[in-house]
Design a protein around this motif. Structure first.
Motif, short mmCIF file in Angstrom:
data_model
loop_
_atom_site.label_atom_id
_atom_site.label_comp_id
_atom_site.label_asym_id
_atom_site.label_seq_id
_atom_site.Cartn_x
_atom_site.Cartn_y
_atom_site.Cartn_z
N ILE A 1 42.52 33.33 63.25
CA ILE A 1 43.41 34.13 62.39
C ILE A 1 44.81 34.08 62.99
N SER A 2 45.71 33.37 62.33
CA SER A 2 47.05 33.15 62.86
C SER A 2 48.09 34.14 62.33
N ARG A 3 47.79 34.76 61.19
CA ARG A 3 48.70 35.78 60.64
C ARG A 3 47.90 36.68 59.71
N LEU A 4 48.24 37.96 59.70
CA LEU A 4 47.52 38.92 58.85
C LEU A 4 48.51 39.97 58.37
N GLU A 5 48.92 39.83 57.14
CA GLU A 5 49.91 40.76 56.57
C GLU A 5 49.24 41.70 55.56
N ARG A 6 49.66 42.95 55.59
CA ARG A 6 49.14 43.93 54.62
C ARG A 6 50.19 44.16 53.54
N SER A 7 49.77 44.01 52.30
CA SER A 7 50.66 44.29 51.17
C SER A 7 50.14 45.51 50.41
N ARG A 8 51.03 46.12 49.63
CA ARG A 8 50.67 47.31 48.84
C ARG A 8 50.66 46.94 47.37
N ARG A 9 49.63 47.37 46.67
CA ARG A 9 49.48 47.08 45.25
C ARG A 9 49.46 48.38 44.45
N TYR A 10 50.13 48.36 43.30
CA TYR A 10 50.22 49.55 42.45
C TYR A 10 49.81 49.19 41.02
N ALA A 11 48.95 50.00 40.44
CA ALA A 11 48.62 49.87 39.02
C ALA A 11 49.29 51.04 38.30
N ILE A 12 50.30 50.74 37.51
CA ILE A 12 51.09 51.77 36.84
C ILE A 12 50.64 51.86 35.39
N THR A 13 50.12 53.01 35.01
CA THR A 13 49.63 53.20 33.64
C THR A 13 50.70 53.89 32.80
N PHE A 14 51.04 53.26 31.69
CA PHE A 14 52.06 53.80 30.78
C PHE A 14 51.39 54.41 29.55
N ALA A 15 52.08 55.33 28.92
CA ALA A 15 51.54 56.00 27.74
C ALA A 15 51.41 55.04 26.57
N SER A 16 52.27 54.03 26.54
CA SER A 16 52.20 53.00 25.48
C SER A 16 52.55 51.67 26.13
#
Length: 217
Positions: free
Chosen positions: A119-134
């Motif tokens: 394992i030469s690199r291990l990056e953590r990313s953040r994911r967002y699920a944005i729910t809209f009314a329409s």
């Protein structure tokens, strides 16, 4: 040849996230957002192909939550990209690929100590699920994206990473006409490059270049 595998882990959404986002948007934009769900993605770069069964189990033990080991999923996101109430937009942000983050340095050191030398690199990313009314308005989505990451140290991952190669080309030197245009020139380059200058910075550097360098000259 190195490759990247992705482990997804559901995370509790901070109680303050949605109110904080809404208060920085217009009334109409804020009203269009119903909820935000979050998860982490661990982007694991393997320098020597796939891990064997024992090393895979060791890595997953390191990445999983102690109280929810089943919440870690390989190549399968826990975020739901559809909703009966409206459109769902999924966005992801992580460290810029041009440099290795402190998180990755610590993570790879821990992996090496556990015998996971490939394992030469291990990056953590953040994911967002944005729910809209329409349906999601593109202007609102763009405004939310700006609020969810630091453009100086992070970037959007439009698709799952397949490489940490940034493909960055050196740009020509750019002159900022502070003497002619004053603070407006700094504000423009600050917005274009995401430098993160606040009011104090803008005032200080404007005065420094327009006045400070010539005092006593």
């Amino acid at each position: 040849m190195s490759k990247i595998v992705h482990y997804y882990r559901k995370t509790p959404t901070p109680h303050s996230l949605l109110p904080s986002i809404k208060e920085q948007l217009s009334t109409e934009q804020a009203a269009s957002i119903l909820r935000i769900d979050t998860e982490s993605c661990f982007n694991v770069q393997l320098s020597t192909g796939a891990l064997n069964e024992q090393d895979t189990a060791r890595l997953e033990w390191l990445l999983a939550e102690t109280f929810d080991k089943g919440g870690l999923q390989l190549e399968t996101s826990s975020l739901v990209a559809t909703s009966s109430s409206g459109e769902v937009v999924v966005v992801e942000f992580g460290p810029r690929m041009t440099f290795t983050s402190a998180f990755s340095s610590n993570a790879t050191s821990i992996c090496a100590a556990c015998g996971l030398d490939s394992i030469s690199r291990l990056e953590r990313s953040r994911r967002y699920a944005i729910t809209f009314a329409s349906s999601a308005d593109t202007t609102t989505v763009a405004a939310i994206k700006k609020l969810l990451h630091d453009r100086m140290t992070e970037e959007e991952y439009v698709t799952p990473l397949t490489s940490f190669e940034a493909g960055v080309e050196t740009k020509e030197i750019q002159w900022v006409p502070i003497m002619e245009e004053g603070r407006a020139a700094l504000e423009k380059i600050n917005e274009e490059m995401g430098l993160g200058f606040d009011e104090w910075d803008l005032n200080y550097y404007t005065e420094l270049f327009q006045v400070g360098f010539f005092v006593g000259g």
